[in-house]
Design an enzyme around this catalytic site. Structure first.
Site, mmCIF file in Angstrom:
data_model
loop_
_atom_site.group_PDB
_atom_site.id
_atom_site.type_symbol
_atom_site.label_atom_id
_atom_site.label_comp_id
_atom_site.label_asym_id
_atom_site.label_seq_id
_atom_site.Cartn_x
_atom_site.Cartn_y
_atom_site.Cartn_z
ATOM 1 N N GLY A 1 -8.027 9.378 9.030
ATOM 2 C CA GLY A 1 -8.366 9.487 10.449
ATOM 3 C C GLY A 1 -9.393 10.544 10.786
ATOM 4 O O GLY A 1 -9.721 10.733 11.953
ATOM 5 N N LYS B 1 0.884 -1.170 0.000
ATOM 6 C CA LYS B 1 0.000 0.000 0.000
ATOM 7 C C LYS B 1 0.920 1.217 0.000
ATOM 8 O O LYS B 1 1.559 1.518 1.007
ATOM 9 C CB LYS B 1 -0.908 0.009 1.229
#
Lengths: 255, 65
Positions: free
Chosen positions: A155, A94
């Protein structure tokens, strides 16, 4: 869904950070029904804390998707990918190249550069990118077969900041696996992703920082399934005005 | 010789990376190493000679999103 040569049946990828305990992480992995978990690399201590975490992951039976989180240039991301490949024994990566510390917005120029190098070296690159179509094109040219556009800053739990751009991406890349990564806060956000025909989501904070992470993992799994079913069912078009759902034919005349 | 291990000054008495890892207590398998910013695969650690002032990074699996 196919991620490079790997078929997965649950289109929910789960991050492993910020859980209250390793036991809750393990339970959340089960409850989410995920088959892919993301991990990272950090400086090891002599007590072998990283090794203990790795044991938990291996017991989960999930595919491992290492990230390059925290890298701010292509060179660091490439080196981290090399180290991740050795530790985790996978060529999946990733790829994150962060452009700004406050927004954690991808540096798309460094991202494309690193994606090209790593793809040429045989990595299967999962690039964390923006919803920009041209950047997406360049990443595909660089060798990526999956795109991971952000929904909102990492987040933040804001949900999809720009659903129109993601819809455009879906239309522009109809045959590419699109995984919305970052910004999902609630199951309704996850449903929205699937209702627009995206292939998968990647979650972490939304589950880990919920009051009950295991329950939230279950809720997310339900939302994923509902969203997929809704997309397959072809939802009705929205209308500006009311249209009676109860037939008016045969209505009594009471005046 | 003195080197930096994960940014912490350490003194080691062995010349190779493989031996230094044992000396420093990092001899478990789930680690990856880089010297002066360059990845050193496990298969090359025995041949990797360390020098005074080298910066050794030792990474291991960690939770991530």
């Amino acid at each position: 869904m196919k991620l490079y040569d790997t078929v997965i049946t649950t289109p929910l990828l789960l991050g492993t950070a910020q859980y209250p305990s390793p036991a809750i992480l393990a339970e959340a992995i089960k409850a989410s029904k995920t088959e892919v978990v993301t991990v990272s690399l950090r400086r090891e201590t002599a007590d072998g804390s990283g090794e203990k975490f790795w044991d938990i992951l291996q017991q989960s039976g999930c595919h491992i998707l290492p990230n390059t989180a925290g890298c701010h240039c292509a060179k660091d991301a490439i080196t981290t990918a090399h180290m991740a490949r050795e530790i985790f024994g996978t060529n999946w990566i990733k790829l994150e190249v962060i452009g700004h510390s406050d927004t954690l917005q991808p540096d798309v120029f460094g991202l494309i550069e690193a994606a090209r190098v790593l793809s040429e070296e045989g990595f299967k690159v999962f690039p964390y990118t923006t919803d920009d179509l041209i950047v997406g094109e360049k990443l595909l040219e660089a060798g990526c077969e999956v795109l991971m556009p952000w929904g909102a800053p990492i987040g933040s739990g804001q949900g999809l900041r720009n659903p129109d751009a993601l819809r455009s991406m879906r239309a522009y890349f109809p045959d590419i696996a699109l995984i919305v990564d970052a910004g999902i806060g609630r199951p309704s956000d996850a449903m929205q992703v699937f209702e627009m025909g995206m292939d998968a989501i990647l979650l972490n904070t939304a589950v880990a920082k919920a009051g009950d992470p295991v329950l939230m993992a279950r809720a997310m799994a339900g939302a994923v399934e509902a969203g997929q079913l809704a997309y397959a069912a072809d939802p009705m078009e929205r209308r500006d005005m009311a249209v009676p759902s109860t037939p008016i034919l045969g209505l009594a005349e009471l005046m | 010789m003195n080197i930096l291990v994960n940014d912490i000054p350490r003194e080691i008495n062995t010349p190779t990376l493989a031996a230094a890892l044992v000396e420093l207590g990092f001899d478990h398998p789930a680690i990856a190493t880089a010297v002066n910013g360059v990845f050193v695969p496990a298969s090359n650690r025995a041949a990797q000679v360390l020098s005074q002032g080298d910066k050794l990074e030792i990474l291991s699996p960690m939770q991530g999103g």
